[in-house]
Design an enzyme around this catalytic site. Sequence first.
Site, PDB file in Angstrom:
ATOM      1  CG  ASP A  44      -0.374  -0.044   2.521  1.00 50.02           C
ATOM      2  OD1 ASP A  44       0.864  -0.127   2.605  1.00 50.02           O
ATOM      3  OD2 ASP A  44      -1.128   0.016   3.525  1.00 50.02           O
ATOM      4  CE  LYS A 112       3.250  -5.991   3.710  1.00 49.01           C
ATOM      5  NZ  LYS A 112       2.763  -4.864   4.517  1.00 49.01           N
ATOM      6  CD  GLU A 114       0.844  -1.806   8.271  1.00 50.98           C
ATOM      7  OE1 GLU A 114       0.587  -1.077   9.243  1.00 50.98           O
ATOM      8  OE2 GLU A 114       1.284  -1.375   7.189  1.00 50.98           O
ATOM      9  CD  GLU A 181       8.058  -0.436   7.427  1.00 50.05           C
ATOM     10  OE1 GLU A 181       7.071  -1.128   7.112  1.00 50.05           O
ATOM     11  OE2 GLU A 181       8.271   0.708   6.973  1.00 50.05           O
TER      12      GLU A 181
HETATM   13  O1  KIV Z   1       3.511  -1.097   1.580  1.00 56.48           O
HETATM   14  C1  KIV Z   1       4.656  -1.547   1.487  1.00 56.48           C
HETATM   15  O2  KIV Z   1       5.370  -1.329   0.502  1.00 56.48           O
HETATM   16  C2  KIV Z   1       5.148  -2.354   2.590  1.00 56.48           C
HETATM   17  C3  KIV Z   1       6.618  -2.608   2.652  1.00 56.48           C
HETATM   18  C4  KIV Z   1       7.301  -1.372   3.053  1.00 56.48           C
HETATM   19  C5  KIV Z   1       6.944  -3.753   3.530  1.00 56.48           C
HETATM   20  O3  KIV Z   1       4.395  -2.746   3.431  1.00 56.48           O
END
Ligand code: KIV
Length: 263
Positions: A44, A112, A114, A181
């Site tokens: 994102d 993915k 968070e 991260e």
């Molecule tokens: O959105 C993204 O590009 C990410 C990476 C920084 C891991 O989540």
Amino acid sequence: MKKRHTIKSLQKMKGVEKIAMITAYDALFSNLFDGEIDIILVGDSLNMSFRGEPDTLSADMDIMIYHTKAVCKGATNTFIVADMPFGTYTTKEEALSNSIRFYRETCADAVKVEGGIERTETIRYLTQNGIAVVGHIGLMPQSFRGEGGYFVKGKDGDSFQKVLNDGLAVEKAGAFMVVVEGVKEELAKELAENLTIPVIGIGAGKDVDGQVLVWSDMLGFFDKFKPKFVKRYLDGGELVRQSVANYVKEVKEGLFPAKEHIY
Ligand code: KIV
């Protein structure tokens, strides 16, 4: 066409070979990365580098689906992870219906999300319903307004232990991989040593199972600022500016098109 990697083959790389992951937002660049890279993340972060927004929070499902579809068209051999945008997985049911959209409407192999301990119920629900999940812990960009900024984690004992517990919880809930991260390198090392799933770092040092970078940062197309953890492998922005200036000059001077460009 068969993809180079599966969840199993990626997991087998832990301790054997580092995993290289890069973001992509369109077919043009995903096609250039296809075959070179182990995983493409439709992050994102595209909301900032591609759409010019100040943060990731206004990306929504339609935007992420649009970009994931394009990435899929360009990269048919590569394992693709799609980022669940902010506010689209606040309940486990919402998370499932949005993950199903990624599976139905795109070729994404995994999503993915968070979050650490607070996200485990959702991760468990997704994996129980056939969705492959990558966790994302440590500095979580979707929480930056709530936290009042972007802060490196693991600087004190409490923060160190919290991220470690988050990693263990995310693994137990069923994530097959986790991105960490913006953490101190000792914390990332501890995570990689204590988790059985691959730990992919960004701004987390070298003692992890792989690395991920945002393509426009590492290739220098986004060059307004460079976070400390980014290495520039190309000065893309400068090359583009010089080339465009050259094109403009040649058009104005009547040098382009030349004989070989004319039917
Ligand atoms: O959105 C993204 O590009 C990410 C990476 C920084 C891991 O989540």
